[in-house]
Design a protein around this motif. Structure first.
Motif, short mmCIF file in Angstrom:
data_model
loop_
_atom_site.label_atom_id
_atom_site.label_comp_id
_atom_site.label_asym_id
_atom_site.label_seq_id
_atom_site.Cartn_x
_atom_site.Cartn_y
_atom_site.Cartn_z
N VAL A 175 0.86 -1.19 0.00
CA VAL A 175 0.00 0.00 0.00
C VAL A 175 0.89 1.24 0.00
O VAL A 175 1.85 1.31 0.76
CB VAL A 175 -0.91 -0.01 1.25
N PRO A 176 0.61 2.22 -0.85
CA PRO A 176 1.42 3.44 -0.86
C PRO A 176 1.52 4.08 0.52
O PRO A 176 0.53 4.08 1.27
CB PRO A 176 0.67 4.36 -1.83
N GLU A 177 2.70 4.59 0.83
CA GLU A 177 2.96 5.15 2.16
C GLU A 177 1.92 6.22 2.51
O GLU A 177 1.45 6.29 3.64
CB GLU A 177 4.35 5.80 2.18
N LEU A 178 1.57 7.02 1.48
CA LEU A 178 0.62 8.11 1.70
C LEU A 178 -0.71 7.56 2.23
O LEU A 178 -1.31 8.09 3.16
CB LEU A 178 0.40 8.82 0.37
N LEU A 179 -1.16 6.44 1.64
CA LEU A 179 -2.43 5.85 2.05
C LEU A 179 -2.31 5.25 3.45
O LEU A 179 -3.23 5.37 4.25
CB LEU A 179 -2.85 4.77 1.05
N VAL A 180 -1.17 4.60 3.75
CA VAL A 180 -0.98 4.02 5.09
C VAL A 180 -1.10 5.11 6.15
O VAL A 180 -1.80 4.96 7.16
CB VAL A 180 0.39 3.32 5.20
N ILE A 181 -0.44 6.24 5.87
CA ILE A 181 -0.46 7.32 6.84
C ILE A 181 -1.88 7.87 7.02
O ILE A 181 -2.35 8.06 8.14
CB ILE A 181 0.52 8.43 6.42
N TYR A 182 -2.59 8.06 5.91
CA TYR A 182 -3.98 8.54 6.00
C TYR A 182 -4.85 7.55 6.75
O TYR A 182 -5.66 7.93 7.61
CB TYR A 182 -4.56 8.75 4.60
N LEU A 183 -4.69 6.25 6.44
CA LEU A 183 -5.53 5.24 7.10
C LEU A 183 -5.26 5.22 8.60
O LEU A 183 -6.19 5.11 9.40
CB LEU A 183 -5.28 3.87 6.48
N PHE A 184 -3.99 5.34 8.98
CA PHE A 184 -3.66 5.35 10.41
C PHE A 184 -4.22 6.59 11.08
O PHE A 184 -4.73 6.54 12.18
CB PHE A 184 -2.15 5.32 10.61
N TYR A 185 -4.11 7.70 10.38
CA TYR A 185 -4.49 8.98 10.97
C TYR A 185 -5.99 9.03 11.23
O TYR A 185 -6.44 9.28 12.34
CB TYR A 185 -4.09 10.10 10.02
N PHE A 186 -6.77 8.72 10.19
CA PHE A 186 -8.23 8.80 10.36
C PHE A 186 -8.76 7.58 11.08
O PHE A 186 -9.61 7.69 11.95
CB PHE A 186 -8.91 8.97 9.00
N GLY A 187 -8.26 6.39 10.71
CA GLY A 187 -8.72 5.16 11.33
C GLY A 187 -8.27 5.08 12.78
O GLY A 187 -9.03 4.71 13.66
N GLY A 188 -7.01 5.46 13.02
CA GLY A 188 -6.45 5.36 14.37
C GLY A 188 -7.28 6.12 15.38
O GLY A 188 -7.62 5.60 16.44
N ALA A 189 -7.65 7.35 15.04
CA ALA A 189 -8.42 8.18 15.97
C ALA A 189 -9.76 7.54 16.28
O ALA A 189 -10.22 7.52 17.43
CB ALA A 189 -8.61 9.57 15.38
N THR A 190 -10.39 6.97 15.25
CA THR A 190 -11.70 6.34 15.45
C THR A 190 -11.58 5.14 16.39
O THR A 190 -12.37 4.99 17.32
CB THR A 190 -12.27 5.87 14.08
N VAL A 191 -10.55 4.31 16.16
CA VAL A 191 -10.36 3.12 16.99
C VAL A 191 -10.07 3.51 18.43
O VAL A 191 -10.68 3.00 19.37
CB VAL A 191 -9.22 2.25 16.41
N VAL A 192 -9.12 4.45 18.61
CA VAL A 192 -8.74 4.83 19.97
C VAL A 192 -9.92 5.44 20.71
O VAL A 192 -10.17 5.13 21.88
CB VAL A 192 -7.55 5.82 19.93
N SER A 193 -10.71 6.27 20.01
CA SER A 193 -11.89 6.87 20.65
C SER A 193 -12.88 5.79 21.06
O SER A 193 -13.45 5.84 22.16
CB SER A 193 -12.57 7.85 19.70
N ALA A 194 -13.07 4.79 20.20
CA ALA A 194 -14.01 3.72 20.49
C ALA A 194 -13.57 2.95 21.73
O ALA A 194 -14.37 2.67 22.64
CB ALA A 194 -14.14 2.79 19.28
N VAL A 195 -12.27 2.63 21.78
CA VAL A 195 -11.73 1.91 22.94
C VAL A 195 -11.89 2.76 24.20
O VAL A 195 -12.28 2.27 25.26
CB VAL A 195 -10.24 1.55 22.71
#
Lengths: 252, 287, 240
Positions: free
Chosen positions: C68-88
């Motif tokens: 996966v392109p680095e740019l997409l990994v970073i975006y996925l972590f950034y937006f996805g990460g916040a959602t996951v952490v908030s849910a936890v």
């Protein structure tokens, strides 16, 4: 919960940009490979007038991020009327041309270092042996240096090819409509970040999977002597050896 | 007739849903706000920009400072690229966003808007002297309604001008949509992440026209580097751009929106907004 | 405004902002490399393991993070990460938004990417160790740990070092992409300065020089280290 209709629609829209991504990839990779031959030739030369510029080239293009190189070539160079009046403007005028140029220049630096690494890994004894039996320089290159280097270089080069495919995503930053560019456009319309990026990631994964498989197949074909020898089944080993006399010779 | 009825009905359903959503939200999150984080692009002068040394200035930061003083809120401005701004707001990274965001029906589906604090006009710009001569330096304002049939005469005029040309726009703005719907079939369109980038390409001659906000062009065209560029054709204003620029909120924070609406109304009423727009845009662009 | 004034360290110049940004880039890269070393060696071990399950796991990691392109990994972590952490967080009774600071997201995303490169370096180095030497060690009765310490690690280090130098540079390069999530490192600072002063060429060059300084200095350190581990080897006639 998962909106399959949206995912399918997104995937189809993204696939329409696949030709751009692929042509970007192949043209910059092949241009970069050609350029890297010249650079590595200069780099291993004993003449400092040749090796020093090559060293600088490699240092500059490996030493800075592609994203800044791309911005520099696209927006930076476009600022100067001198560049705009020169013949290079034919290529640099279009975002696509700039993307190919910057991707090729960057990969050439990396590829040159990979090839040089392969050259250095050739055992001295093999070159000495070649010289001892009176091989000409060309024969030495063709019969010993090139094949050994090719084998040695393949794993690293497959990494480089994949890096290149991923790097084409940066072309979206200079307005090229590639897969990532279209993904960002869809996000601007729908604000569904995760779904769209996941679809784009999936496309890149499939492409890279194909590259990995192809390279692994090539690597396997070229390195029969490095495969683990079957120990416990002598009959099978005999069979293998019988069917492939070349590998028998090399293992002896 | 039936379509109108259905439209009216769906509107009622929408209002009912919004009402329910508001009720739920206000029950679950009746939180007392003391500090808020605001996203800005910090690269869209004169609305917002990064000053040397890295601090953020411009029309919006000054307006925000005034609003926050009225509400006695502690406000923190954070820079965020436009393309990630609405997703970040939704993810909760910011409490509100302020980046010359025009109210559009599409955006209203995903975020809530305050009352508008400015209303601006869009315009074409060109750098090639021949094109500037053909289109004429921008002067009068044309009001477009957003109704395709009524706007057709002027759009057709633009279409003859733009036929076969390359147009640059910032991605994901109200103008992007306008250009795409009207000129996609006759011209090629390039989308840029930041507005200053299409001005750069206009000078370089990579694109023939760019379309953006009058306020944005006025501010950057003053610079000596941009002296070849000028606004051309008519300035386009009117209901086509909707009510104007407003603050964006998550849909689950109506109490925060209400607070800001109140402060904005006060600032509009006592002339603060007018004074600030005149300072930064050299024109009154209050809605 | 001339370039010198734009680079000054006062309120009107970008000098201090750029210097700070270089520090941030360096810090981000070092942390990412360490994160990557942990994941990289684990994945390399998994890939060399005899258990098909582990090998599959290693493969999946590599396919995912190298594909996966680095740019997409970073975006996925950034937006996805916040959602996951908030849910936890909500699961444990916290309210509102729990953010992941851009530095953390960046270090994790770039670290995992770096790990996928490092895994291949470690695996390649292991494969380059002559089988005969391992067999010899086995023949003279060395234990598993002894073989690891005396034969494998010194050789793997020797073969891995040039590759690790590469990974370091790649990680440094990838760290520039963290600019998209708002962390002010060298890339973002250069873009900000370029946009603000309209001196695009000048500030991209200055940013590039900053990266060259970082990679040049660290490259020299890697060269010295390489020379140290290579000194017992015969030099190839192609090397100078």
């Amino acid at each position: 919960m998962i909106d399959f209709a949206f995912l399918l629609d997104t995937l189809l829209k993204l696939l329409s940009a696949l030709p751009t991504t692929l042509t970007l990839f192949f043209s910059s990779l092949s241009l970069g490979l050609l350029l890297s031959f010249a650079i590595v030739g200069m780099r291993v030369s004993r003449c400092p007038l040749l090796s020093y510029p090559a060293r600088c080239y490699i240092m500059i293009f490996r030493g800075t991020p592609l994203i800044i190189q791309m911005y520099l070539i696209y927006y930076g160079l476009g600022q100067f009327p001198v560049v705009r009046d020169s013949f290079a403007w034919v290529v640099l005028r279009s975002p696509y041309g700039c993307a190919v140029v910057s991707l090729a220049l960057c990969t050439a630096g990396y590829t040159a270092e990979i090839i040089r690494g392969g050259l250095l890994s050739i055992p001295y004894g093999q070159i000495e042996a070649g010289q001892a039996i009176g091989m000409s320089r060309l024969a030495l290159l063709r019969r010993i240096i090139a094949p050994v280097t090719l084998r040695q270089v393949l794993p690293a080069y497959s990494t480089e090819a994949i890096l290149m495919l991923k790097a084409t995503a940066l072309a979206s930053l200079i307005t090229v409509w590639d897969v990532t560019g279209i993904a960002q456009q869809i996000i601007q319309r729908t604000y569904r970040t995760m779904e769209v990026f996941a679809c784009a990631a999936f496309i890149y994964l499939v492409l890279n999977y194909i590259i990995v498989r192809a390279m692994r197949w090539l690597e396997h074909r070229l390195t029969p002597h490095l495969r683990e020898r079957p120990v416990h089944t002598p009959t099978k080993a005999k069979l293998d050896a019988g069917s492939n006399p070349k590998s028998l010779r090399s293992s002896l | 007739m039936t379509t109108i009825k259905i439209k009216a009905l769906t509107k009622q359903v929408k209002f009912a849903l919004i009402g329910v959503a508001l009720l739920c939200a206000s029950v679950s999150e009746a939180k007392e706000w003391t500090a808020v984080t605001i996203a800005t692009e910090a690269a869209y002068p004169p609305w917002n920009m990064t000053l040397p040394g890295g601090t953020i200035g411009g029309f919006e930061p000054e307006l925000m400072a005034d609003l926050c003083a009225r509400m006695k809120l502690k406000c923190t401005l954070q820079a965020q690229d436009w393309d990630g701004m609405i997703p970040s707001l939704q993810a909760g990274k910011f409490d509100l966003i302020m980046d010359a965001i025009v109210i559009t029906p599409e955006r209203e589906k995903v975020i809530a808007f305050s009352r508008p604090y400015a209303a601006t006009q869009g315009v074409l710009a060109a750098s090639d002297p021949e094109l500037i001569a053909r289109a004429g330096v921008a002067g009068e304002v044309v009001k477009l309604t957003g109704d395709a049939a009524l706007d057709k005469p002027y759009i057709d005029q633009m279409r003859t001008l733009l036929k076969g040309k390359t147009i640059g726009i910032s991605s994901g703005t109200a103008y992007t949509q306008f250009v795409e719907t009207n000129f996609k079939d006759i011209a090629s369109i390039r989308e840029y992440k930041k507005s200053d980038e299409h001005v750069l390409d206009l000078q370089a001659g990579r694109i023939d026209f760019s379309f953006d906000d009058v306020t944005f062009f006025s501010s950057v065209l003053d610079m000596p580097e941009n002296k070849s560029v000028s606004m051309v054709g008519s300035k386009i204003g009117g209901p086509i751009w909707g009510p104007g620029e407003a603050l964006g909120f998550r849909q689950d924070t109506p109490e925060l929106k209400a607070k800001f609406d109140e402060a904005l109304s006060a600032a509009l009423a006592d002339g603060t907004v007018k004074r600030l727009t005149e300072k930064w845009f050299k024109a009154d662009i209050t809605p | 405004m001339d370039t010198l004034q734009m680079l000054s360290f006062g309120n009107t110049g970008w000098g201090l902002a750029l210097l700070k940004a270089i520090g941030m880039t360096l810090l981000l890269t070092v942390v990412s490399l360490l994160v990557g070393a942990v994941f990289g060696s684990l994945v390399a071990a998994a890939k060399l393991s005899r258990q098909p399950g582990l090998r599959w796991l290693g493969d999946s990691y590599l396919v995912l993070f190298r594909g996966v392109p680095e740019l997409l990994v970073i975006y996925l972590f950034y937006f996805g990460g916040a959602t996951v952490v908030s849910a936890v967080g909500h699961w444990f009774g916290a309210t509102g938004y729990i953010g992941m600071p851009p530095f953390l997201v960046g270090a994790l995303a770039v670290g995992l990417l770096s790990g996928s490169y490092q895994a291949e370096v470690y695996r390649g180095a292991f494969m380059a160790v002559p089988r005969g030497e391992l067999e010899a060690a086995l023949a003279i009765g060395m234990g598993k740990f002894m073989r690891f310490k005396r034969v494998l690690i010194p050789q793997v280090m020797r073969y891995a070092l040039p590759g690790l130098g590469n990974v370091w540079q790649m990680t440094l390069k990838d760290s520039a992409l963290i600019s998209v999530i708002g962390l002010v490192e060298l890339m973002r600072a250069s873009l900000m300065a370029a946009g603000s002063t309209r001196q695009y060429f000048a500030f991209y060059i200055i940013g590039g020089i900053g990266y060259l300084l970082l990679t040049g200095l660290s490259g020299r350190i890697f060269n010295i280290a390489e020379a140290r581990v290579q000194r017992t080897q015969r030099r190839s006639p192609l090397q100078h």
